[in-house]
Design an enzyme around this catalytic site. Sequence first.
Site, PDB file in Angstrom:
ATOM      1  N   TYR A 184       0.644  -0.922  -0.297  1.00  0.00           N
ATOM      2  CA  TYR A 184       0.350   0.402   0.030  1.00  0.00           C
ATOM      3  C   TYR A 184       0.395   1.285  -0.115  1.00  0.00           C
ATOM      4  O   TYR A 184       0.244   2.262  -1.081  1.00  0.00           O
ATOM      5  CB  TYR A 184      -0.989   0.212   1.302  1.00  0.00           C
ATOM      6  CG  TYR A 184      -2.033   1.234   1.039  1.00  0.00           C
ATOM      7  CD1 TYR A 184      -3.447   0.869   0.382  1.00  0.00           C
ATOM      8  CD2 TYR A 184      -1.422   1.911   2.383  1.00  0.00           C
ATOM      9  CE1 TYR A 184      -3.992   2.005   0.267  1.00  0.00           C
ATOM     10  CE2 TYR A 184      -2.417   3.137   2.730  1.00  0.00           C
ATOM     11  CZ  TYR A 184      -3.803   3.480   1.357  1.00  0.00           C
ATOM     12  OH  TYR A 184      -4.484   3.992   1.654  1.00  0.00           O
ATOM     13  N   GLU A 186       4.059   1.902  -0.992  1.00  0.00           N
ATOM     14  CA  GLU A 186       5.199   2.275  -2.351  1.00  0.00           C
ATOM     15  C   GLU A 186       4.368   2.199  -3.046  1.00  0.00           C
ATOM     16  O   GLU A 186       4.810   3.021  -4.002  1.00  0.00           O
ATOM     17  CB  GLU A 186       6.402   1.205  -1.841  1.00  0.00           C
ATOM     18  CG  GLU A 186       7.314   1.076  -0.824  1.00  0.00           C
ATOM     19  CD  GLU A 186       7.739   2.380  -0.696  1.00  0.00           C
ATOM     20  OE1 GLU A 186       7.858   3.229  -1.549  1.00  0.00           O
ATOM     21  OE2 GLU A 186       8.781   1.720  -0.061  1.00  0.00           O
ATOM     22  N   ASN A 213      -5.654   9.784   9.282  1.00  0.00           N
ATOM     23  CA  ASN A 213      -6.829   9.031   9.191  1.00  0.00           C
ATOM     24  C   ASN A 213      -8.496   9.722   9.286  1.00  0.00           C
ATOM     25  O   ASN A 213      -8.842  11.104   9.435  1.00  0.00           O
ATOM     26  CB  ASN A 213      -6.624   8.332  10.594  1.00  0.00           C
ATOM     27  CG  ASN A 213      -5.058   7.705  11.097  1.00  0.00           C
ATOM     28  OD1 ASN A 213      -4.319   8.296  10.998  1.00  0.00           O
ATOM     29  ND2 ASN A 213      -5.546   6.347  11.044  1.00  0.00           N
ATOM     30  N   ARG A 225      -9.404  -1.086  11.343  1.00  0.00           N
ATOM     31  CA  ARG A 225     -10.139   0.342  11.752  1.00  0.00           C
ATOM     32  C   ARG A 225      -9.945   0.502  12.557  1.00  0.00           C
ATOM     33  O   ARG A 225     -10.773  -0.004  13.442  1.00  0.00           O
ATOM     34  CB  ARG A 225     -10.001   1.622  10.206  1.00  0.00           C
ATOM     35  CG  ARG A 225      -8.704   1.137   8.894  1.00  0.00           C
ATOM     36  CD  ARG A 225      -9.385   2.857   8.065  1.00  0.00           C
ATOM     37  NE  ARG A 225     -10.590   2.323   7.131  1.00  0.00           N
ATOM     38  CZ  ARG A 225     -10.547   3.139   5.977  1.00  0.00           C
ATOM     39  NH1 ARG A 225     -10.011   3.963   5.908  1.00  0.00           N
ATOM     40  NH2 ARG A 225     -11.275   2.344   5.014  1.00  0.00           N
ATOM     41  N   VAL A 227     -10.665   3.592  14.857  1.00  0.00           N
ATOM     42  CA  VAL A 227     -12.282   4.219  15.215  1.00  0.00           C
ATOM     43  C   VAL A 227     -13.470   3.001  14.619  1.00  0.00           C
ATOM     44  O   VAL A 227     -13.543   2.786  15.737  1.00  0.00           O
ATOM     45  CB  VAL A 227     -12.724   4.911  14.403  1.00  0.00           C
ATOM     46  CG1 VAL A 227     -13.942   5.564  14.352  1.00  0.00           C
ATOM     47  CG2 VAL A 227     -11.089   6.363  14.113  1.00  0.00           C
ATOM     48  N   ASN A 229     -13.439  -0.169  14.340  1.00  0.00           N
ATOM     49  CA  ASN A 229     -12.982  -1.503  16.012  1.00  0.00           C
ATOM     50  C   ASN A 229     -13.465  -1.045  16.909  1.00  0.00           C
ATOM     51  O   ASN A 229     -14.102  -2.047  17.819  1.00  0.00           O
ATOM     52  CB  ASN A 229     -11.172  -1.747  15.623  1.00  0.00           C
ATOM     53  CG  ASN A 229     -10.888  -3.107  14.647  1.00  0.00           C
ATOM     54  OD1 ASN A 229     -11.703  -3.890  13.774  1.00  0.00           O
ATOM     55  ND2 ASN A 229      -9.121  -3.396  15.230  1.00  0.00           N
ATOM     56  N   GLN A 248       1.042   5.271  21.377  1.00  0.00           N
ATOM     57  CA  GLN A 248       0.784   6.022  19.751  1.00  0.00           C
ATOM     58  C   GLN A 248      -0.253   7.027  19.702  1.00  0.00           C
ATOM     59  O   GLN A 248      -1.386   6.728  20.003  1.00  0.00           O
ATOM     60  CB  GLN A 248       1.100   4.472  18.751  1.00  0.00           C
ATOM     61  CG  GLN A 248       0.294   3.650  18.868  1.00  0.00           C
ATOM     62  CD  GLN A 248      -0.307   2.889  19.794  1.00  0.00           C
ATOM     63  OE1 GLN A 248       0.271   3.054  20.576  1.00  0.00           O
ATOM     64  NE2 GLN A 248      -0.521   1.786  18.901  1.00  0.00           N
ATOM     65  N   ARG A 250      -2.747   9.294  17.047  1.00  0.00           N
ATOM     66  CA  ARG A 250      -3.160   9.470  15.325  1.00  0.00           C
ATOM     67  C   ARG A 250      -3.979  10.780  15.327  1.00  0.00           C
ATOM     68  O   ARG A 250      -3.889  11.421  16.899  1.00  0.00           O
ATOM     69  CB  ARG A 250      -4.065   8.469  15.358  1.00  0.00           C
ATOM     70  CG  ARG A 250      -3.536   7.132  14.930  1.00  0.00           C
ATOM     71  CD  ARG A 250      -2.074   7.173  13.603  1.00  0.00           C
ATOM     72  NE  ARG A 250      -1.845   5.690  13.755  1.00  0.00           N
ATOM     73  CZ  ARG A 250      -0.794   5.038  13.666  1.00  0.00           C
ATOM     74  NH1 ARG A 250      -0.387   5.765  15.061  1.00  0.00           N
ATOM     75  NH2 ARG A 250      -0.174   3.854  13.579  1.00  0.00           N
ATOM     76  N   GLN A 315       3.453   8.164  15.412  1.00  0.00           N
ATOM     77  CA  GLN A 315       2.596   9.180  15.371  1.00  0.00           C
ATOM     78  C   GLN A 315       2.231   9.284  14.330  1.00  0.00           C
ATOM     79  O   GLN A 315       3.054   8.937  12.957  1.00  0.00           O
ATOM     80  CB  GLN A 315       3.643  10.063  16.274  1.00  0.00           C
ATOM     81  CG  GLN A 315       4.927  10.110  16.002  1.00  0.00           C
ATOM     82  CD  GLN A 315       6.007  11.347  16.285  1.00  0.00           C
ATOM     83  OE1 GLN A 315       5.572  11.489  17.853  1.00  0.00           O
ATOM     84  NE2 GLN A 315       7.237  11.645  16.008  1.00  0.00           N
TER      85      GLN A 315
END
Length: 362
Positions: A184, A186, A213, A225, A227, A229, A248, A250, A315
């Site tokens: 995805y 690359e 996001n 994803r 949210v 999930n 982490q 987002r 991050q």
Amino acid sequence: MVPHENAINWEKRDVDVVGLREIGKRDYKCAHLEQRGWGVKKRVLVTGGAGFLGSHLSERLLAEENEVLCLDNFATGSKSNIYPYLGRVDFELIRHDVTFPFYAEVDEIYNLACPASPIHYQRDPVQTTKTTVHGAINMLGLAKRLKCKIFQASTSEIYGDPKIHPQNEDYWGNVNPIGPRSCYDEAKRCAETLFFDYRRQHSLPIKVARIFNTYGPRMHPNDGRVVSNFIVQALRREPITIYGDGSQTRSFCYVDDLIEGFIRLMATTEDFTGPVNLGNPREFTIKELAEKVLALTGSRSEITYLPLPTDDPQQRKPNISLATERLGWVPKVPLADGLEKTIAYFDRLLSGEVRELGIITA
């Protein structure tokens, strides 16, 4: 052969026939309609138009009285997302895989076709790369033939696991070229290369948006994803799964804000190509998001912690100075408000209100 009594005799109309012949019959008809004062709608092609973002974009384009040609192979899109528009004369749905050439007469192209969640794009990584790269080549070829503007839905994954924070458009990124997410990451980087090479080589009017996001109604309930999930797990009273320790970060942009950015970017003059970051610069830890979802749903689900996936960025936060300066764009929907709307959608979905439209929730 006797012409039909209602047929238009183009040669006898009070328009500049000679000049119009130079730009082709299709533009000739448009110019004729404009001179009659009827106005002309734009015909817009949206690839991936039955997906999460594509369906919201189609809805916005229709609301602005454009005609929409929706292209989707339904690998991850759903007919339920575009169900309300299927009977409209200004909306056309075509099942098509963008890895194969496509021909149509349109005024603008939005290229959104590609699975965007790790679960979906890692399911068939070779096809993911083909969809992004071959799809870009085919849509760029169509835009070149039509001499029309084309928009590329790129991604913040361009930046990989960034070493600078927040990320601006000048940052080249920190991407693993051979990891499980590379199909995805690359492929999207290659697609950007193709867009700018078509710009340099063929003077094609391009627009490139790097999407951070995004969440909202019509997300797939099983796309993995964060949210969707968390919301689905909370509504089902299942454990909330956090990968890593939850520290982490987002940033989360509500879908309506993002689509507004799309429209504004496409409306800019040809000299502005992007890439431009589109996302909400307000930053949250994953654990904070889980706690917000639990509070808004009233769920008593417990939080559980699992190992962090390979190459998962620590991050992610956009610098949107360019979007603010050139598009006059800033996201307006607070996270709590957007989550409430998204939770309401998933609550209806899981309760079976839209099962008849073909969404599978289990």
